[in-house]
Motif scaffolding. Sequence first.
Motif, mmCIF file in Angstrom:
data_model
loop_
_atom_site.group_PDB
_atom_site.id
_atom_site.type_symbol
_atom_site.label_atom_id
_atom_site.label_comp_id
_atom_site.label_asym_id
_atom_site.label_seq_id
_atom_site.Cartn_x
_atom_site.Cartn_y
_atom_site.Cartn_z
ATOM 1 N N PRO A 96 33.794 50.628 45.564
ATOM 2 C CA PRO A 96 33.735 49.335 44.854
ATOM 3 C C PRO A 96 33.893 49.486 43.346
ATOM 4 O O PRO A 96 34.562 48.667 42.702
ATOM 5 C CB PRO A 96 32.346 48.797 45.224
ATOM 6 N N ALA A 97 33.293 50.517 42.768
ATOM 7 C CA ALA A 97 33.406 50.724 41.320
ATOM 8 C C ALA A 97 34.851 51.029 40.938
ATOM 9 O O ALA A 97 35.363 50.542 39.922
ATOM 10 C CB ALA A 97 32.486 51.864 40.883
ATOM 11 N N ILE A 98 35.529 51.827 41.756
ATOM 12 C CA ILE A 98 36.921 52.179 41.463
ATOM 13 C C ILE A 98 37.806 50.950 41.541
ATOM 14 O O ILE A 98 38.652 50.713 40.667
ATOM 15 C CB ILE A 98 37.406 53.273 42.433
ATOM 16 N N ARG A 99 37.611 50.132 42.584
ATOM 17 C CA ARG A 99 38.432 48.927 42.719
ATOM 18 C C ARG A 99 38.199 47.967 41.559
ATOM 19 O O ARG A 99 39.104 47.244 41.134
ATOM 20 C CB ARG A 99 38.124 48.235 44.052
ATOM 21 N N THR A 100 36.980 47.963 41.032
ATOM 22 C CA THR A 100 36.649 47.061 39.934
ATOM 23 C C THR A 100 37.285 47.492 38.623
ATOM 24 O O THR A 100 37.793 46.662 37.858
ATOM 25 C CB THR A 100 35.115 46.988 39.748
ATOM 26 N N ALA A 101 37.287 48.793 38.343
ATOM 27 C CA ALA A 101 37.649 49.252 37.001
ATOM 28 C C ALA A 101 38.924 50.061 36.903
ATOM 29 O O ALA A 101 39.521 50.138 35.826
ATOM 30 C CB ALA A 101 36.501 50.082 36.420
#
Length: 204
Positions: A96-101
Amino acid sequence: MRPPKTAKDQAETDLDRELNDLPAELRWREWMRRIEAVLFASASPVPREDLARVVGQGASVELLIEDLAADLDGRSFEVTEVAGRWMLRTRPAYAPAIRTAADIDEQDLDLREYDVAVLAAIAYHQPITRDGLKDLFGKEISRDLIGRLHARGLIGSGPRSPRRGAPYTYVTTEQFLVAFDLESLQDLPDREQMEDAGVINWQA
């Protein structure tokens, strides 16, 4: 006459693999770091024989990878095995963090639901021809769909079918295993359970 050395051959010649000037503990750690560097730099999973080229003769690549995996415990990425090769991969918890940033648009498979159904059929029935897929789905599978799966590196050409005309067959690739976080095809979920759960439907 011997063929000229490639850049890879020359680099191997120049590399001090044995590191005999280092104490045993530091030598082992340097070999670990070399393996980590190779995995980090590689765009695809790395086979054992390539990793063995950067460590001392007789050093166990498997034990070095085990120690590297332990060393990376608690980090955001891990060593994982795919089809008998190794790679570094971000841990699923950080997706989720990768998809966000992060800018990962080019890595997005962008597959339609029907594409995934056809890909699953190939995975479970490989090697399979387009006629075989037609029998499963009850309709022709377009060349465009096959082309999309090819373009994403998820399928490749298998052996020619022994049927009349020797049509091409399709099989899944190493990239398929990477994309779906599988070590081998043995890790595919049970097909009947997936059908019963409605996850895959050949007649979609």
